[in-house]
Design a protein around this motif. Structure first.
Motif, PDB file in Angstrom:
ATOM      1  N   GLU A 348       0.824  -1.211   0.000  1.00  0.00           N
ATOM      2  CA  GLU A 348       0.000   0.000   0.000  1.00  0.00           C
ATOM      3  C   GLU A 348       0.854   1.255   0.000  1.00  0.00           C
ATOM      4  O   GLU A 348       0.538   2.243  -0.682  1.00  0.00           O
ATOM      5  CB  GLU A 348      -0.917  -0.012   1.228  1.00  0.00           C
ATOM      6  CG  GLU A 348      -1.972  -1.105   1.189  1.00  0.00           C
ATOM      7  CD  GLU A 348      -2.785  -1.161   2.479  1.00  0.00           C
ATOM      8  OE1 GLU A 348      -2.526  -0.318   3.364  1.00  0.00           O
ATOM      9  OE2 GLU A 348      -3.658  -2.040   2.574  1.00  0.00           O
ATOM     10  N   GLU A 349       1.984   1.199   0.721  1.00  0.00           N
ATOM     11  CA  GLU A 349       2.869   2.367   0.772  1.00  0.00           C
ATOM     12  C   GLU A 349       3.491   2.616  -0.594  1.00  0.00           C
ATOM     13  O   GLU A 349       3.600   3.781  -1.026  1.00  0.00           O
ATOM     14  CB  GLU A 349       3.954   2.146   1.814  1.00  0.00           C
ATOM     15  CG  GLU A 349       4.861   3.364   2.016  1.00  0.00           C
ATOM     16  CD  GLU A 349       5.877   3.147   3.118  1.00  0.00           C
ATOM     17  OE1 GLU A 349       6.860   3.915   3.146  1.00  0.00           O
ATOM     18  OE2 GLU A 349       5.711   2.217   3.923  1.00  0.00           O
ATOM     19  N   VAL A 350       3.857   1.566  -1.284  1.00  0.00           N
ATOM     20  CA  VAL A 350       4.442   1.724  -2.618  1.00  0.00           C
ATOM     21  C   VAL A 350       3.416   2.337  -3.564  1.00  0.00           C
ATOM     22  O   VAL A 350       3.710   3.274  -4.319  1.00  0.00           O
ATOM     23  CB  VAL A 350       4.933   0.374  -3.164  1.00  0.00           C
ATOM     24  CG1 VAL A 350       5.307   0.497  -4.639  1.00  0.00           C
ATOM     25  CG2 VAL A 350       6.108  -0.140  -2.355  1.00  0.00           C
ATOM     26  N   ALA A 351       2.186   1.787  -3.517  1.00  0.00           N
ATOM     27  CA  ALA A 351       1.146   2.323  -4.399  1.00  0.00           C
ATOM     28  C   ALA A 351       0.843   3.775  -4.079  1.00  0.00           C
ATOM     29  O   ALA A 351       0.644   4.605  -4.975  1.00  0.00           O
ATOM     30  CB  ALA A 351      -0.111   1.465  -4.284  1.00  0.00           C
ATOM     31  N   ALA A 352       0.822   4.112  -2.769  1.00  0.00           N
ATOM     32  CA  ALA A 352       0.532   5.496  -2.374  1.00  0.00           C
ATOM     33  C   ALA A 352       1.633   6.443  -2.844  1.00  0.00           C
ATOM     34  O   ALA A 352       1.358   7.565  -3.314  1.00  0.00           O
ATOM     35  CB  ALA A 352       0.350   5.569  -0.865  1.00  0.00           C
ATOM     36  N   ARG A 353       2.872   6.045  -2.677  1.00  0.00           N
ATOM     37  CA  ARG A 353       3.980   6.907  -3.114  1.00  0.00           C
ATOM     38  C   ARG A 353       3.933   7.112  -4.625  1.00  0.00           C
ATOM     39  O   ARG A 353       4.210   8.212  -5.116  1.00  0.00           O
ATOM     40  CB  ARG A 353       5.320   6.283  -2.707  1.00  0.00           C
ATOM     41  CG  ARG A 353       5.614   6.391  -1.206  1.00  0.00           C
ATOM     42  CD  ARG A 353       7.008   5.818  -0.907  1.00  0.00           C
ATOM     43  NE  ARG A 353       7.322   5.879   0.515  1.00  0.00           N
ATOM     44  CZ  ARG A 353       7.792   6.965   1.125  1.00  0.00           C
ATOM     45  NH1 ARG A 353       7.984   8.084   0.434  1.00  0.00           N
ATOM     46  NH2 ARG A 353       8.042   6.944   2.428  1.00  0.00           N
ATOM     47  N   ALA A 354       3.604   6.048  -5.364  1.00  0.00           N
ATOM     48  CA  ALA A 354       3.533   6.188  -6.815  1.00  0.00           C
ATOM     49  C   ALA A 354       2.412   7.141  -7.197  1.00  0.00           C
ATOM     50  O   ALA A 354       2.574   8.009  -8.055  1.00  0.00           O
ATOM     51  CB  ALA A 354       3.309   4.818  -7.457  1.00  0.00           C
ATOM     52  N   ALA A 355       1.244   6.984  -6.540  1.00  0.00           N
ATOM     53  CA  ALA A 355       0.119   7.871  -6.852  1.00  0.00           C
ATOM     54  C   ALA A 355       0.435   9.304  -6.447  1.00  0.00           C
ATOM     55  O   ALA A 355      -0.030  10.269  -7.093  1.00  0.00           O
ATOM     56  CB  ALA A 355      -1.129   7.379  -6.146  1.00  0.00           C
ATOM     57  N   GLY A 356       1.232   9.488  -5.392  1.00  0.00           N
ATOM     58  CA  GLY A 356       1.561  10.825  -4.908  1.00  0.00           C
ATOM     59  C   GLY A 356       2.455  11.600  -5.853  1.00  0.00           C
ATOM     60  O   GLY A 356       2.681  12.803  -5.654  1.00  0.00           O
ATOM     61  N   LEU A 357       2.979  10.971  -6.876  1.00  0.00           N
ATOM     62  CA  LEU A 357       3.834  11.674  -7.847  1.00  0.00           C
ATOM     63  C   LEU A 357       3.009  12.506  -8.827  1.00  0.00           C
ATOM     64  O   LEU A 357       3.566  13.284  -9.604  1.00  0.00           O
ATOM     65  CB  LEU A 357       4.692  10.658  -8.633  1.00  0.00           C
ATOM     66  CG  LEU A 357       5.745   9.894  -7.811  1.00  0.00           C
ATOM     67  CD1 LEU A 357       6.406   8.808  -8.655  1.00  0.00           C
ATOM     68  CD2 LEU A 357       6.812  10.864  -7.292  1.00  0.00           C
ATOM     69  N   GLY A 358       1.695  12.328  -8.775  1.00  0.00           N
ATOM     70  CA  GLY A 358       0.838  13.078  -9.680  1.00  0.00           C
ATOM     71  C   GLY A 358       0.634  12.331 -10.978  1.00  0.00           C
ATOM     72  O   GLY A 358       1.104  11.201 -11.172  1.00  0.00           O
TER      73      GLY A 358
END
Length: 859
Positions: A348-358
């Motif tokens: 979940e953290e990996v997916a969140a960080r990827a989504a947080g890149l815009g």
């Protein structure tokens, strides 16, 4: 998750198998090779020290760059040690980027290839290492330089694939750099991971150089030579050492779960279709539930690694690289992504960080979606679903990646004979070192400097002199071993070596004209090579030295102890003669005249042998042979043994010829002596002596077939002597007819008690002195020899074919006599010329006719 790298390695294996002997050297197409058979092929090569330093320097710098770039997971103690490593302070600055940090198309392609091959090979590292100022750039340049030169030599190489040979040699240096990596990498277990990354970085740099050189050559991509070059540059072979392909993702995923099967798969790939091997592999993987799950997980992590890579690359292109730093670190750290995928919170953290890149365009946006899907769909017992794959598809993807690695191992098995054929030279193998071997055209040199890989050396033939006094040991045996050895040292070796020094004018390896080199000292013989004019002069000097031996030998043999030994030797023969005489007398008294005659002949033979034995013991009639041949320079092999010390052996066909030329065939001398005896009787001159010292005589050779020989011996043993003689009649008739032919039935045997040379050597000598000598060729009839000379010296009964030379002041110099064609064992017929002595019959003949010959008259 299909990998173009994996597919290419499988394609190379298929092409190599289809080509049969494609990955083997053809000795007939090599410009130079050693070995006595196809299985004993040796190609001498040298990667020069500066070229090797480029490879080792590149490996060291890359290892330090990787440790520095990934300092987050390098233990602090190891990092402090690396800071003190030589070269660390001068490392090029690498950008914190997964993708290329700059450069042209080739550098950017290399950066992308590195990131695909191993997670630690980030684009920033590759671009710093292979960019301006980086040692990876020097490595790529070395490959381009060497292959460019090799392609340039293809036109005149006679079918030799020089680029392949050169790349095989360079690959050996890449593989050897592994030892240097162990010195600078962090301690285990991290060393295995970074080692694999560094070795694959060397492969990337070399592959980039290969691509550049191939484009520059203008050759088609379908050329089979490209298959050989790519096969030689094997990533799998580089990773075959300790640690294996730790973390490598060449095939699309890490290979850990089924890696132990690679060797067996390689053996099968050598003879079976990849599809059949892969099908069996997939079945094997599926039969073990735990193994199947681990392979599926490796494939799923590989798929997600690709998705995350696209996300980070897209973020860097969009200028958000700093925000993607944690994700980039997750990609690079050993085992980090697999651990994150196995943990729900980590996914979940990996997916969140990827989504947080815009919002990210293209593959980046698809990668974010794939990571979000994986965070929801990952299941420990079915990880393939998280990658959108079925279990069978995931195992198939993993099997394909493992099969590609096995293909490299199978290629190595096919390449093994070619790699073994390269014989790496250090310079200690031959006199003159690697430089001398390269200059002589006997060494392939792989260098960073311009110059031919194999030099087309101009032939520089040399003269070879052999001086032999084999009878010396027998004739001086009365002295005992120690005095005899001292006498040889003082009266043979030392005077000859001192004489040779006066002609010495070149380097020991004979690179310069005028040099004389001692090849071997062989008990009672010596072999030298060098300039033909110098060796002819030395041969004459050796004749003068040997002329003084008898007087000195007689003095050595004048002692009371030797006199006693001579008396004892005479007594033994006298006793044997007396016994034979007694047997003859007894047979006559018993009325057996035939037996008496036989014993009488035995006594006479013993008396003759007594005289010869005493003469040998006293040193009378001491003779030595000197012969000069002319041909290719010798190869001098150096052998340094820890027990027996350094040894040198000079090898050349013409050295063998010169040794054969010193032979003293007893039958040849007997025929010459018989002619002398007949001349003494005819002229009434019992003191008549041979004028010449070298004889070639053709003995009557009787060739009896084995079956006929057995039949004749059986007949004689049964008392049928006449039948035995009849059986031998045909071969005797054939032998007489052959000997009666104008050429005497072929070449004869040589008795060399003087100095002689081959016709090749004579021709070379006359060519060498043509500016300083006047030359006269003369045919002298026996009847033209003045009576004053003919009464003292026997010059033979046939016309003399002579070559006389005169110096600029018209003074006589050398006189050569054609002796005849001699059969040298293993070498065939050799035309022999005698170098006339500067005293005795030849010298007096020359003095008498010198003016006439100089004026063009034969006498």
């Amino acid at each position: 998750m299909p990998s173009t790298l994996a597919e290419r390695r499988l394609q190379l294996l298929a092409a190599a198998r289809a080509g049969g002997e494609l990955l083997r050297f053809d000795p007939a197409r090599l410009r130079f090779s050693l070995g006595t058979s196809l299985s004993d092929l040796h190609i001498p090569v040298q990667v020069t020290p500066e070229a090797g330093a480029i490879v080792r320097g590149a490996a060291t710098e890359l290892a330090l760059l990787l440790a520095s770039q990934h300092r987050r997971f390098v233990p602090a103690d190891d990092l402090e040690g690396l800071l003190l490593t030589e070269g660390y302070a001068s490392l090029p600055t690498s950008a914190e980027l997964l993708g290329p940090s700059g450069g042209g198309a080739d550098l950017q392609a290399a950066a992308q290839l590195g990131a695909l091959a191993h997670p630690a090979l980030e684009g920033g590292v590759v671009c710093a290492w292979m960019g301006p100022g980086g040692r990876g750039r020097s490595l790529t340049g070395l490959v381009i330089q060497v292959l460019g030169q090799a392609f340039a030599e293809l036109e005149g190489a006679g079918g030799e694939e020089t680029p392949w040979l050169a790349l095989l040699a360079l690959f050996g240096e890449l593989a050897a750099a592994d030892a240097r990596l162990a010195e600078v990498l962090p301690r285990p277990p991290l060393d295995r991971y970074l080692r694999a990354g560094a070795l694959l970085g060397l492969w990337v740099a070399a592959r980039t150089g290969l691509a550049r050189a191939w484009r520059a050559s203008g050759r088609a991509a379908s050329d089979p030579l490209l298959v050989k070059l790519e096969a030689a540059l094997s990533p799998g072979a580089l990773l075959a050492g300790p640690g294996g392909p730790a973390g490598a993702t060449l095939g699309g995923c890490e290979l850990g779960p089924g890696l132990e099967r690679a060797e067996g798969l390689a053996r099968r790939l050598a003879g079976e279709a990849p599809e059949a091997v892969q099908a069996d592999l997939e079945r094997e993987l599926g039969a073990d539930e735990e193994l199947a799950r681990r392979c599926e997980e490796a494939a799923a992590v590989g798929f997600l690694r690709g998705a995350l890579r696209e996300v980070v690359l897209a973020a860097e292109v969009a200028g958000r690289g700093e925000r993607a730093a944690e994700l980039r670190a997750l990609l690079a750290a050993p085992g980090a992504l697999a651990a994150a995928c196995a943990d729900g919170r980590g996914r979940e953290e990996v997916a969140a960080r990827a989504a947080g890149l815009g919002a990210l365009p293209g593959a980046g946006g698809a990668g974010v979606a794939a990571l979000q899907h994986a965070a929801r769909a990952w299941a420990p017992q079915g990880p393939a679903a998280a990658a959108g794959l079925g279990r069978d598809a995931a195992r198939s993807a993993y099997a394909r990646a493992l099969l590609a690695h096995a293909a490299d191992l199978a290629l190595e098995a096919l390449l093994a004979p070619a790699r073994r054929a390269l014989s790496v030279r250090t310079g200690a193998e031959a006199e003159g070192g690697v430089e001398g071997e390269w200059e002589a055209g006997r060494l392939y040199r792989i260098s960073a400097r311009p110059g031919p890989i194999l030099r087309a050396a101009a032939a520089r033939p040399l003269a070879h002199l052999f001086a032999d006094v084999k009878d010396f040991t027998r004739r001086t045996g009365m002295l005992g071993p120690a005095p005899m050895a001292e006498f040889l040292r003082n009266e043979f070796y030392r005077p000859i070596l001192n004489a040779a020094k006066s002609f010495f004018a070149g380097m020991p390896h004979l690179a310069d004209r005028g040099g004389i080199s001692v090849n071997n000292l062989l008990g009672d013989a010596i072999s030298l090579s060098g300039d033909i004019e110098a060796l002819v002069g030395l041969a004459a000097e050796i004749r003068r030295l040997l002329a003084g031996y008898e007087a000195r030998l007689a003095r050595e043999l004048s002692s009371e102890a030797v006199a006693r030994q001579l008396a004892a030797l005479a007594a033994r023969y006298d006793e044997a003669v007396a016994r034979a005489g007694e047997r003859a007398e007894a047979a006559r008294a018993a009325g057996r005249p035939a037996e008496a005659a036989r014993h009488g002949e035995e006594a006479a033979a013993l008396r003759e042998e007594r005289a010869r034995a005493l003469a040998r013991a006293r040193g009378e009639g001491l003779e030595a042979g000197v012969f000069i041949s002319f041909g290719a320079a010798p190869v001098t092999v150096l052998i340094d043994d820890e027990v027996f010390g350094p040894n040198r052996v000079a090898i050349a066909d013409k050295i063998n010829e010169s040794a054969r030329g010193t032979a003293r065939d007893g039958a040849a001398r007997a025929r010459a002596d018989a002619a002398l005896a007949a001349a003494r009787l005819a002229r009434g001159a019992p003191a008549l002596a041979h004028a010449w010292s070298v004889f070639v005589e053709r003995p009557l050779v009787l060739a009896v077939p084995p079956a006929l020989e057995r039949a004749a011996l059986a007949a004689a043993a049964g008392g049928d002597v006449q039948g035995a003689l009849r059986a031998l009649g045909p071969p005797v008739r054939d032998a007489v007819l052959r000997a009666a032919q104008p050429d005497g039935g072929g070449p004869g045997q040589i008795y060399n008690g003087g100095a002689a040379l081959s016709e090749e050597a004579l021709t070379a000598f006359l060519d060498a002195v043509k500016e300083a000598r006047q030359l006269r060729r003369v045919v002298l009839r026996p009847e033209a020899i003045p009576a004053a000379l003919a009464s003292r010296f026997f010059y033979g009964e046939a016309p003399l074919e002579l070559v006389a030379t005169f110096d600029a002041g018209h003074a006589p110099r050398e006189l050569f006599r054609r002796v005849g064609d001699a059969e040298f064992k293993g070498l065939g017929a050799v035309a022999v010329w005698e170098l006339g002595a500067d005293q005795g019959g030849p010298a007096e003949l020359f003095r008498h006719f010198a003016r006439a010959w100089l004026e063009g008259r034969e006498g």
